[in-house]
Design a protein around this motif. Structure first.
Motif, PDB file in Angstrom:
ATOM      1  N   LEU A 125      -2.582 -16.784  -2.611  1.00 14.85           N
ATOM      2  CA  LEU A 125      -1.940 -17.779  -2.160  1.00 14.85           C
ATOM      3  C   LEU A 125      -2.216 -16.814  -0.643  1.00 14.85           C
ATOM      4  CD1 LEU A 125       1.295 -17.779  -3.703  1.00 14.85           C
ATOM      5  CD2 LEU A 125      -0.523 -19.807  -3.691  1.00 14.85           C
ATOM      6  N   PRO A 126      -2.121 -17.406   0.540  1.00 16.42           N
ATOM      7  CA  PRO A 126      -2.517 -17.069   2.128  1.00 16.42           C
ATOM      8  C   PRO A 126      -1.840 -15.352   2.207  1.00 16.42           C
ATOM      9  CG  PRO A 126      -2.333 -19.533   2.034  1.00 16.42           C
ATOM     10  CD  PRO A 126      -1.751 -18.633   0.737  1.00 16.42           C
ATOM     11  N   GLY A 127      -0.429 -15.736   1.904  1.00 15.43           N
ATOM     12  CA  GLY A 127      -0.045 -14.435   2.264  1.00 15.43           C
ATOM     13  C   GLY A 127      -0.148 -13.346   1.771  1.00 15.43           C
ATOM     14  N   PRO A 128      -0.410 -13.358   0.145  1.00  9.36           N
ATOM     15  CA  PRO A 128      -0.579 -12.137  -0.065  1.00  9.36           C
ATOM     16  C   PRO A 128      -2.642 -11.553  -0.398  1.00  9.36           C
ATOM     17  CG  PRO A 128       0.762 -12.919  -1.901  1.00  9.36           C
ATOM     18  CD  PRO A 128       0.394 -13.790  -0.420  1.00  9.36           C
ATOM     19  N   TYR A 129      -2.943 -12.736   0.068  1.00 13.88           N
ATOM     20  CA  TYR A 129      -4.514 -12.806  -0.001  1.00 13.88           C
ATOM     21  C   TYR A 129      -4.784 -11.716   1.197  1.00 13.88           C
ATOM     22  CZ  TYR A 129      -9.375 -13.665   0.703  1.00 13.88           C
ATOM     23  OH  TYR A 129     -10.690 -13.155  -0.021  1.00 13.88           O
ATOM     24  N   VAL A 130      -4.036 -12.649   2.502  1.00 11.32           N
ATOM     25  CA  VAL A 130      -4.134 -11.553   4.107  1.00 11.32           C
ATOM     26  C   VAL A 130      -3.392  -9.829   3.805  1.00 11.32           C
ATOM     27  CG1 VAL A 130      -3.093 -11.149   6.101  1.00 11.32           C
ATOM     28  CG2 VAL A 130      -3.816 -13.885   5.436  1.00 11.32           C
ATOM     29  N   ALA A 131      -2.530  -9.741   3.176  1.00 13.85           N
ATOM     30  CA  ALA A 131      -2.527  -8.246   3.359  1.00 13.85           C
ATOM     31  C   ALA A 131      -3.873  -7.339   2.421  1.00 13.85           C
ATOM     32  CB  ALA A 131      -0.538  -8.270   1.694  1.00 13.85           C
ATOM     33  N   THR A 132      -4.336  -8.232   1.473  1.00 18.74           N
ATOM     34  CA  THR A 132      -4.822  -7.289   0.704  1.00 18.74           C
ATOM     35  C   THR A 132      -6.694  -7.060   1.777  1.00 18.74           C
ATOM     36  OG1 THR A 132      -6.286  -9.044   0.007  1.00 18.74           O
ATOM     37  CG2 THR A 132      -4.738  -8.379  -1.095  1.00 18.74           C
ATOM     38  N   PHE A 133      -6.879  -7.224   2.723  1.00 19.82           N
ATOM     39  CA  PHE A 133      -7.405  -7.028   3.753  1.00 19.82           C
ATOM     40  C   PHE A 133      -6.382  -5.996   5.759  1.00 19.82           C
ATOM     41  CE2 PHE A 133      -8.848 -10.447   2.095  1.00 19.82           C
ATOM     42  CZ  PHE A 133     -10.842 -10.759   2.237  1.00 19.82           C
ATOM     43  N   ARG A 134      -5.152  -6.801   4.997  1.00 19.05           N
ATOM     44  CA  ARG A 134      -4.890  -5.098   5.795  1.00 19.05           C
ATOM     45  C   ARG A 134      -3.970  -3.882   5.554  1.00 19.05           C
ATOM     46  NH1 ARG A 134      -0.752  -9.844   8.962  1.00 19.05           N
ATOM     47  NH2 ARG A 134      -2.152  -9.948  10.649  1.00 19.05           N
ATOM     48  N   SER A 135      -4.576  -3.985   4.522  1.00 15.47           N
ATOM     49  CA  SER A 135      -3.753  -2.872   3.771  1.00 15.47           C
ATOM     50  C   SER A 135      -4.961  -2.424   1.940  1.00 15.47           C
ATOM     51  CB  SER A 135      -2.093  -2.699   3.038  1.00 15.47           C
ATOM     52  OG  SER A 135      -1.973  -2.168   1.983  1.00 15.47           O
ATOM     53  N   ASP A 136      -5.620  -1.169   1.937  1.00 12.76           N
ATOM     54  CA  ASP A 136      -5.959  -0.931   0.678  1.00 12.76           C
ATOM     55  C   ASP A 136      -4.985  -1.081  -0.117  1.00 12.76           C
ATOM     56  OD1 ASP A 136      -8.147  -0.718   2.512  1.00 12.76           O
ATOM     57  OD2 ASP A 136      -8.389   1.672   1.848  1.00 12.76           O
ATOM     58  N   VAL A 137      -3.626   0.000  -0.041  1.00 13.75           N
ATOM     59  CA  VAL A 137      -2.842  -0.010  -0.998  1.00 13.75           C
ATOM     60  C   VAL A 137      -2.633  -1.533  -2.266  1.00 13.75           C
ATOM     61  CG1 VAL A 137      -0.523   0.517  -1.310  1.00 13.75           C
ATOM     62  CG2 VAL A 137      -1.848   1.577  -0.441  1.00 13.75           C
ATOM     63  N   ALA A 138      -2.872  -2.817  -1.110  1.00 11.20           N
ATOM     64  CA  ALA A 138      -2.439  -4.276  -1.279  1.00 11.20           C
ATOM     65  C   ALA A 138      -3.664  -4.146  -1.956  1.00 11.20           C
ATOM     66  CB  ALA A 138      -2.083  -4.814  -0.050  1.00 11.20           C
ATOM     67  N   TYR A 139      -5.106  -3.699  -1.696  1.00  9.19           N
ATOM     68  CA  TYR A 139      -6.090  -4.392  -2.471  1.00  9.19           C
ATOM     69  C   TYR A 139      -6.255  -3.585  -3.959  1.00  9.19           C
ATOM     70  CZ  TYR A 139     -11.264  -4.725  -2.648  1.00  9.19           C
ATOM     71  OH  TYR A 139     -12.512  -5.068  -3.418  1.00  9.19           O
ATOM     72  N   TRP A 140      -5.490  -2.399  -3.773  1.00 11.06           N
ATOM     73  CA  TRP A 140      -6.261  -1.718  -4.952  1.00 11.06           C
ATOM     74  C   TRP A 140      -4.902  -2.327  -6.197  1.00 11.06           C
ATOM     75  CZ3 TRP A 140     -10.078  -1.001  -6.735  1.00 11.06           C
ATOM     76  CH2 TRP A 140     -11.461  -0.129  -6.489  1.00 11.06           C
ATOM     77  N   VAL A 141      -4.060  -3.505  -5.765  1.00 11.60           N
ATOM     78  CA  VAL A 141      -2.550  -3.269  -6.483  1.00 11.60           C
ATOM     79  C   VAL A 141      -2.639  -4.792  -6.988  1.00 11.60           C
ATOM     80  CG1 VAL A 141      -0.509  -5.001  -6.304  1.00 11.60           C
ATOM     81  CG2 VAL A 141      -0.992  -2.302  -5.487  1.00 11.60           C
ATOM     82  N   MET A 142      -3.611  -5.376  -6.449  1.00 11.05           N
ATOM     83  CA  MET A 142      -4.109  -6.526  -6.180  1.00 11.05           C
ATOM     84  C   MET A 142      -5.547  -6.710  -7.879  1.00 11.05           C
ATOM     85  SD  MET A 142      -6.909  -9.429  -4.786  1.00 11.05           S
ATOM     86  CE  MET A 142      -7.875  -8.035  -4.529  1.00 11.05           C
ATOM     87  N   HIS A 143      -5.848  -6.209  -7.792  1.00 11.54           N
ATOM     88  CA  HIS A 143      -7.394  -5.619  -8.421  1.00 11.54           C
ATOM     89  C   HIS A 143      -6.416  -4.993  -9.778  1.00 11.54           C
ATOM     90  CE1 HIS A 143     -11.180  -7.381  -6.860  1.00 11.54           C
ATOM     91  NE2 HIS A 143     -11.283  -6.088  -5.782  1.00 11.54           N
ATOM     92  N   LEU A 144      -6.091  -4.253  -9.491  1.00 14.30           N
ATOM     93  CA  LEU A 144      -5.367  -3.647 -10.727  1.00 14.30           C
ATOM     94  C   LEU A 144      -4.326  -4.170 -11.569  1.00 14.30           C
ATOM     95  CD1 LEU A 144      -4.902   0.090  -9.643  1.00 14.30           C
ATOM     96  CD2 LEU A 144      -6.303  -0.252 -11.701  1.00 14.30           C
ATOM     97  N   SER A 145      -3.903  -5.215 -11.326  1.00 11.03           N
ATOM     98  CA  SER A 145      -2.722  -6.014 -11.451  1.00 11.03           C
ATOM     99  C   SER A 145      -2.771  -7.092 -12.462  1.00 11.03           C
ATOM    100  CB  SER A 145      -1.839  -6.178  -9.853  1.00 11.03           C
ATOM    101  OG  SER A 145      -2.565  -7.702  -9.535  1.00 11.03           O
TER     102      SER A 145
END
Length: 246
Positions: A125-145
């Motif tokens: 979804l757009p909101g969480p997807y954009v967050a992974t481009f603004r934050s390395d933490v969000a990026y890795w939470v995405m991949h690990l989850s």
């Protein structure tokens, strides 16, 4: 576009959006160390070391290869990265990490399928997807989850296929349906939904909407077919069990 700017869109874990022919490997020391340490830790507890090793290589490929850098420029490459992890690495890791090999209860398989569906939709979804481009933490939470949910789901599907096909069948059908629905949503959306790719796709000969449509088709076809195949296999197993019981 909100507060999103072109400059901020380039501050990502996988680097700057590459031009054609310019995608680079990801030589992050900490990622390499984490992958090596994780493999060493899992190796001694693995039930199937061959499956574990192949799965780990595929996981490393998705994160280290130029696919990581390409995913900054193209939404379709990010979807491709996720499919390598979820459809190739995760089932092999599920087999390699499953010790002892005891199938989950039907409720556990259903819970895994539900968790997988929620996370897959949330991170596309757009909101969480954009967050992974603004934050390395969000990026890795995405991949690990996503990886964790994928391993959980595939463990239930693969280990219960022969003994509890009646539990695998609905989970496989539901997962195929929700991945196809997400793919269709992305394919037929009337406009591009992801601001990070508003300026990064044209060099690759795609408009942002065309790139999104390509990503949707990747989610729809390979993703839907993979889990439809699991459901079909479970149906065959269930029919055989019924025939033998008769």
């Amino acid at each position: 576009m909100g507060e999103w700017t072109l400059e901020s869109s380039w501050q990502t874990y996988c680097g700057n959006p590459p031009a054609p022919g310019g995608a680079e490997w990801n030589w992050d020391f900490w990622l390499g160390g984490a992958l090596a340490a994780g493999l060493a830790l899992a190796w001694s507890r693995s039930a199937d070391r061959r499956a574990l090793l192949i799965g780990w290589v595929l996981l490393a490929f998705a994160l280290v290869s130029p696919l990581c850098n390409l995913s900054v420029a193209l939404f379709s490459a990010r979807v491709g990265q996720h499919l390598v992890i979820l459809l190739a690495a995760a089932p092999l890791l599920a087999l390699g990490l499953s010790a002892p090999r005891r199938p989950q209860a039907p409720g556990g398989i259903a819970a895994a399928a539900a968790c997988f569906a929620v996370l897959l939709w949330v991170w596309h979804l757009p909101g969480p997807y954009v967050a992974t481009f603004r934050s390395d933490v969000a990026y890795w939470v995405m991949h690990l989850s996503l990886l964790g949910a994928g391993i959980w789901l595939w463990r239930g599907l693969l280990l219960a296929a022969a003994t509890r096909p009646e539990a695998v069948l609905p989970a496989g059908i539901a997962t195929a349906a929700q991945m196809s629905a997400l793919g269709a949503f992305l394919t037929f959306a009337p406009r591009a939904l992801f601001p990070p790719h508003a300026y990064t796709t044209l060099a690759w000969g795609l408009t942002p909407l065309e790139d999104q449509q390509l990503g949707g088709l990747l989610m729809w076809v390979p993703g839907g077919l993979a889990f439809a195949g699991v459901a079909m296999g479970a149906l065959v197993m269930a029919m055989r069990r019924g025939r033998f019981a008769a």
